[in-house]
Every structure is written in structure tokens, then in C-alpha cells.
Motif scaffolding. Structure first.
Motif, PDB file in Angstrom:
ATOM      1  N   THR A   9      28.456  41.268  39.135  1.00  0.00           N
ATOM      2  CA  THR A   9      27.958  42.480  39.793  1.00  0.00           C
ATOM      3  C   THR A   9      27.288  42.111  41.113  1.00  0.00           C
ATOM      4  OG1 THR A   9      27.651  43.516  37.642  1.00  0.00           O
ATOM      5  CG2 THR A   9      26.494  44.511  39.482  1.00  0.00           C
ATOM      6  N   GLU A  10      26.508  41.034  41.118  1.00  0.00           N
ATOM      7  CA  GLU A  10      25.819  40.609  42.341  1.00  0.00           C
ATOM      8  C   GLU A  10      26.811  40.182  43.422  1.00  0.00           C
ATOM      9  OE1 GLU A  10      22.768  40.215  44.958  1.00  0.00           O
ATOM     10  OE2 GLU A  10      22.689  41.129  42.984  1.00  0.00           O
ATOM     11  N   GLN A  11      27.892  39.503  43.044  1.00  0.00           N
ATOM     12  CA  GLN A  11      28.900  39.097  44.032  1.00  0.00           C
ATOM     13  C   GLN A  11      29.587  40.313  44.645  1.00  0.00           C
ATOM     14  OE1 GLN A  11      31.111  36.460  41.421  1.00  0.00           O
ATOM     15  NE2 GLN A  11      30.766  34.803  42.878  1.00  0.00           N
ATOM     16  N   VAL A  12      29.889  41.323  43.844  1.00  0.00           N
ATOM     17  CA  VAL A  12      30.526  42.538  44.369  1.00  0.00           C
ATOM     18  C   VAL A  12      29.553  43.263  45.297  1.00  0.00           C
ATOM     19  CG1 VAL A  12      31.555  44.770  43.763  1.00  0.00           C
ATOM     20  CG2 VAL A  12      32.099  42.728  42.410  1.00  0.00           C
ATOM     21  N   LYS A  13      28.288  43.268  44.931  1.00  0.00           N
ATOM     22  CA  LYS A  13      27.260  43.888  45.770  1.00  0.00           C
ATOM     23  C   LYS A  13      27.170  43.153  47.120  1.00  0.00           C
ATOM     24  CE  LYS A  13      22.426  45.353  45.275  1.00  0.00           C
ATOM     25  NZ  LYS A  13      21.274  45.326  44.366  1.00  0.00           N
ATOM     26  N   GLY A  68      40.312  49.720  53.633  1.00  0.00           N
ATOM     27  CA  GLY A  68      41.208  48.629  54.004  1.00  0.00           C
ATOM     28  C   GLY A  68      41.638  47.760  52.833  1.00  0.00           C
ATOM     29  N   THR A  69      41.226  48.112  51.614  1.00  0.00           N
ATOM     30  CA  THR A  69      41.621  47.349  50.429  1.00  0.00           C
ATOM     31  C   THR A  69      42.312  48.273  49.431  1.00  0.00           C
ATOM     32  OG1 THR A  69      39.567  47.709  49.186  1.00  0.00           O
ATOM     33  CG2 THR A  69      39.622  45.815  50.699  1.00  0.00           C
ATOM     34  N   GLU A  70      42.873  47.684  48.414  1.00  0.00           N
ATOM     35  CA  GLU A  70      43.561  48.457  47.389  1.00  0.00           C
ATOM     36  C   GLU A  70      42.828  48.430  46.055  1.00  0.00           C
ATOM     37  OE1 GLU A  70      47.453  46.748  47.192  1.00  0.00           O
ATOM     38  OE2 GLU A  70      47.955  47.343  49.226  1.00  0.00           O
ATOM     39  N   GLN A  71      41.956  47.456  45.849  1.00  0.00           N
ATOM     40  CA  GLN A  71      41.276  47.302  44.568  1.00  0.00           C
ATOM     41  C   GLN A  71      40.073  48.236  44.499  1.00  0.00           C
ATOM     42  OE1 GLN A  71      41.212  44.663  46.898  1.00  0.00           O
ATOM     43  NE2 GLN A  71      43.213  43.940  46.322  1.00  0.00           N
ATOM     44  N   THR A  72      39.916  48.887  43.336  1.00  0.00           N
ATOM     45  CA  THR A  72      38.732  49.723  43.162  1.00  0.00           C
ATOM     46  C   THR A  72      37.533  48.831  42.864  1.00  0.00           C
ATOM     47  OG1 THR A  72      38.972  50.009  40.770  1.00  0.00           O
ATOM     48  CG2 THR A  72      40.137  51.595  42.201  1.00  0.00           C
ATOM     49  N   ILE A  73      36.356  49.372  43.078  1.00  0.00           N
ATOM     50  CA  ILE A  73      35.130  48.619  42.778  1.00  0.00           C
ATOM     51  C   ILE A  73      35.092  48.310  41.284  1.00  0.00           C
ATOM     52  CG2 ILE A  73      32.611  48.629  42.877  1.00  0.00           C
ATOM     53  CD1 ILE A  73      34.159  48.598  45.664  1.00  0.00           C
ATOM     54  N   GLN A  74      35.497  49.244  40.444  1.00  0.00           N
ATOM     55  CA  GLN A  74      35.516  49.001  38.993  1.00  0.00           C
ATOM     56  C   GLN A  74      36.460  47.862  38.646  1.00  0.00           C
ATOM     57  OE1 GLN A  74      33.343  50.177  36.882  1.00  0.00           O
ATOM     58  NE2 GLN A  74      32.424  51.378  38.512  1.00  0.00           N
ATOM     59  N   GLN A  75      37.607  47.766  39.321  1.00  0.00           N
ATOM     60  CA  GLN A  75      38.522  46.643  39.078  1.00  0.00           C
ATOM     61  C   GLN A  75      37.850  45.326  39.447  1.00  0.00           C
ATOM     62  OE1 GLN A  75      41.822  48.137  41.479  1.00  0.00           O
ATOM     63  NE2 GLN A  75      43.128  48.136  39.655  1.00  0.00           N
ATOM     64  N   LEU A  76      37.153  45.314  40.587  1.00  0.00           N
ATOM     65  CA  LEU A  76      36.492  44.081  41.027  1.00  0.00           C
ATOM     66  C   LEU A  76      35.425  43.625  40.036  1.00  0.00           C
ATOM     67  CD1 LEU A  76      36.108  44.650  44.862  1.00  0.00           C
ATOM     68  CD2 LEU A  76      37.914  43.437  43.634  1.00  0.00           C
ATOM     69  N   ALA A  80      39.314  40.388  35.624  1.00  0.00           N
ATOM     70  CA  ALA A  80      40.585  40.068  36.270  1.00  0.00           C
ATOM     71  C   ALA A  80      40.433  39.662  37.742  1.00  0.00           C
ATOM     72  CB  ALA A  80      41.531  41.262  36.169  1.00  0.00           C
ATOM     73  N   TRP A  81      39.227  39.844  38.307  1.00  0.00           N
ATOM     74  CA  TRP A  81      39.028  39.592  39.743  1.00  0.00           C
ATOM     75  C   TRP A  81      37.890  38.623  39.986  1.00  0.00           C
ATOM     76  CZ3 TRP A  81      42.248  41.422  43.464  1.00  0.00           C
ATOM     77  CH2 TRP A  81      43.178  42.378  43.063  1.00  0.00           C
ATOM     78  N   GLU A  82      38.002  37.897  41.109  1.00  0.00           N
ATOM     79  CA  GLU A  82      36.930  37.045  41.592  1.00  0.00           C
ATOM     80  C   GLU A  82      36.762  37.293  43.085  1.00  0.00           C
ATOM     81  OE1 GLU A  82      37.902  32.892  41.078  1.00  0.00           O
ATOM     82  OE2 GLU A  82      39.912  33.187  41.829  1.00  0.00           O
ATOM     83  N   LEU A  91      34.561  35.496  55.281  1.00  0.00           N
ATOM     84  CA  LEU A  91      33.881  36.594  54.607  1.00  0.00           C
ATOM     85  C   LEU A  91      34.445  36.752  53.196  1.00  0.00           C
ATOM     86  CD1 LEU A  91      33.532  39.197  57.470  1.00  0.00           C
ATOM     87  CD2 LEU A  91      31.781  37.747  56.478  1.00  0.00           C
ATOM     88  N   PRO A  92      33.671  37.356  52.296  1.00  0.00           N
ATOM     89  CA  PRO A  92      34.143  37.493  50.916  1.00  0.00           C
ATOM     90  C   PRO A  92      35.311  38.471  50.806  1.00  0.00           C
ATOM     91  CG  PRO A  92      32.035  38.603  51.204  1.00  0.00           C
ATOM     92  CD  PRO A  92      32.324  37.887  52.486  1.00  0.00           C
ATOM     93  N   ILE A  93      36.308  38.057  50.015  1.00  0.00           N
ATOM     94  CA  ILE A  93      37.470  38.900  49.739  1.00  0.00           C
ATOM     95  C   ILE A  93      37.801  38.804  48.258  1.00  0.00           C
ATOM     96  CG2 ILE A  93      38.468  38.773  52.059  1.00  0.00           C
ATOM     97  CD1 ILE A  93      40.430  36.646  50.935  1.00  0.00           C
ATOM     98  N   PRO A  94      38.447  39.833  47.698  1.00  0.00           N
ATOM     99  CA  PRO A  94      38.818  39.784  46.285  1.00  0.00           C
ATOM    100  C   PRO A  94      40.120  39.014  46.067  1.00  0.00           C
ATOM    101  CG  PRO A  94      39.349  41.930  47.194  1.00  0.00           C
ATOM    102  CD  PRO A  94      38.696  41.146  48.293  1.00  0.00           C
ATOM    103  N   MET A  95      40.203  38.384  44.906  1.00  0.00           N
ATOM    104  CA  MET A  95      41.420  37.692  44.500  1.00  0.00           C
ATOM    105  C   MET A  95      41.535  37.809  42.988  1.00  0.00           C
ATOM    106  SD  MET A  95      42.263  33.687  44.646  1.00  0.00           S
ATOM    107  CE  MET A  95      43.463  33.223  45.816  1.00  0.00           C
ATOM    108  N   THR A  96      42.733  38.001  42.501  1.00  0.00           N
ATOM    109  CA  THR A  96      42.890  38.072  41.053  1.00  0.00           C
ATOM    110  C   THR A  96      42.634  36.696  40.463  1.00  0.00           C
ATOM    111  OG1 THR A  96      45.262  37.635  41.148  1.00  0.00           O
ATOM    112  CG2 THR A  96      44.575  39.945  41.137  1.00  0.00           C
ATOM    113  N   VAL A  97      42.104  36.670  39.270  1.00  0.00           N
ATOM    114  CA  VAL A  97      41.826  35.405  38.596  1.00  0.00           C
ATOM    115  C   VAL A  97      43.120  34.628  38.404  1.00  0.00           C
ATOM    116  CG1 VAL A  97      40.970  34.381  36.446  1.00  0.00           C
ATOM    117  CG2 VAL A  97      39.723  36.248  37.519  1.00  0.00           C
ATOM    118  N   ALA A  98      44.235  35.339  38.267  1.00  0.00           N
ATOM    119  CA  ALA A  98      45.532  34.679  38.131  1.00  0.00           C
ATOM    120  C   ALA A  98      45.917  33.940  39.407  1.00  0.00           C
ATOM    121  CB  ALA A  98      46.605  35.704  37.770  1.00  0.00           C
ATOM    122  N   GLY A  99      45.200  34.201  40.507  1.00  0.00           N
ATOM    123  CA  GLY A  99      45.393  33.444  41.737  1.00  0.00           C
ATOM    124  C   GLY A  99      46.324  34.058  42.758  1.00  0.00           C
ATOM    125  N   VAL A 100      46.766  35.288  42.567  1.00  0.00           N
ATOM    126  CA  VAL A 100      47.636  35.928  43.542  1.00  0.00           C
ATOM    127  C   VAL A 100      46.759  36.719  44.503  1.00  0.00           C
ATOM    128  CG1 VAL A 100      49.570  37.497  43.895  1.00  0.00           C
ATOM    129  CG2 VAL A 100      49.478  36.072  41.843  1.00  0.00           C
TER     130      VAL A 100
END
Length: 145
Positions: A9-13, A68-76, A80-82, A91-100
Motif C-alpha cells: 500500500t505504501e509503495q502504491v501511495k 496514462g496507465t491501464e492498471q487500476t489502483i486496486q489491481q496495483l 499480481a503487481w509490483e 520513476l516508479p512504474i507498475p509491472m506484473t509479478v510475472a515480469g511482463v
């Protein structure tokens, strides 16, 4: 910000705080609302305005997303996300844990970014703690000489 096994939660914040500083908003389509606090920090912590926006985002419909992104905050906030550092702009960006990774960084639509002439977005910092640590390190170094 380092890569972790899942975004906390802190990382998303912190992720949102960085992008808010560059003028990005959180879009809430069901409410037809854009959320972007004008004041991000107050002293060494997040501002009351930022905290209100954060709580609104957490307690609103699950389809809110950073502009500018496709992932919802709830998804992040799911396992499944890091959040990782962008190789282009740090700068911080989201990435799926699967690495894509997403094919583009969130900064893709910001003109003149990255810009090393401007201060980079940041997280809250307690300067007195930082200065005390520096003072202690200097004192320790002096004592060792």
C-alpha cells in the motif's frame, strides 16, 4: 524504490505521489472525476489534501487508474503487481509479478521528461532526521581519525 514481490500500500501511495508531482491525475470513470492534489507535502509528511485524495482513491470504485496507465489502483494493490523503477526515467512504474512490463512508461506523454534540469519527484523526507544522521556520520568519522 526497489522491486519487491508485490506492491505494498505504501509503495502504491508513493507511486501516486511521484506522478501527482508531474501533473498526472487519477481518473475515476464511474464518477467522471479526476483526482490530483495541488499540495502533496506538508513539512516532512504528506499534506492533508494528499491524504484525503489517497483515502478517496482507496474507498472509491475499483476502476480508478493513474492517467496514462491501464492498471487500476486496486489491481496495483493485489499480489499480481509490483512497483519498480523505470529504466528510462527512474520513476516508479507498475509491472506484473510475472515480469511482463507495460510497453511504455507512465512518462510517455510528458513532454520534456526526463528532465535532469528539474528536481525529480520524491517522497516525503524528514530533513531533521537526515541532517542528524549526516551529523552522526561526520562525528563518527572525526572520532575515528
Amino acid at each position: 524504490m526497489k522491486s519487491m514481490s508485490m506492491a505494498s500500500t505504501e509503495q502504491v501511495k508513493q507511486y501516486l505521489a511521484h506522478w501527482f508531482q508531474l501533473g498526472k491525475s487519477v481518473i475515476c470513470p464511474k464518477r467522471q472525476e479526476k483526482i490530483c492534489p495541488q499540495v502533496i507535502f506538508r513539512g516532512h509528511d504528506y499534506s492533508a489534501e494528499f491524504e484525503q485524495c489517497w483515502h478517496k482513491i482507496l474507498n472509491t470504485d475499483a476502476d480508478c487508474y493513474l492517467e496514462g496507465t491501464e492498471q487500476t489502483i486496486q489491481q496495483l494493490l493485489s499480489p499480481a503487481w509490483e512497483i519498480i523503477d523505470c529504466p528510462r526515467c527512474d520513476l516508479p512504474i507498475p509491472m506484473t509479478v510475472a515480469g511482463v512490463a507495460s510497453p511504455v512508461c507512465t512518462c510517455f506523454d510528458l513532454s520534456d521528461w526526463p528532465n535532469n534540469e528539474l528536481p525529480a519527484p520524491r517522497v516525503p523526507a524528514n530533513s531533521s532526521i537526515h541532517l542528524n544522521r549526516l551529523k552522526q556520520r561526520l562525528q563518527d568519522k572525526e572520532d575515528n581519525n
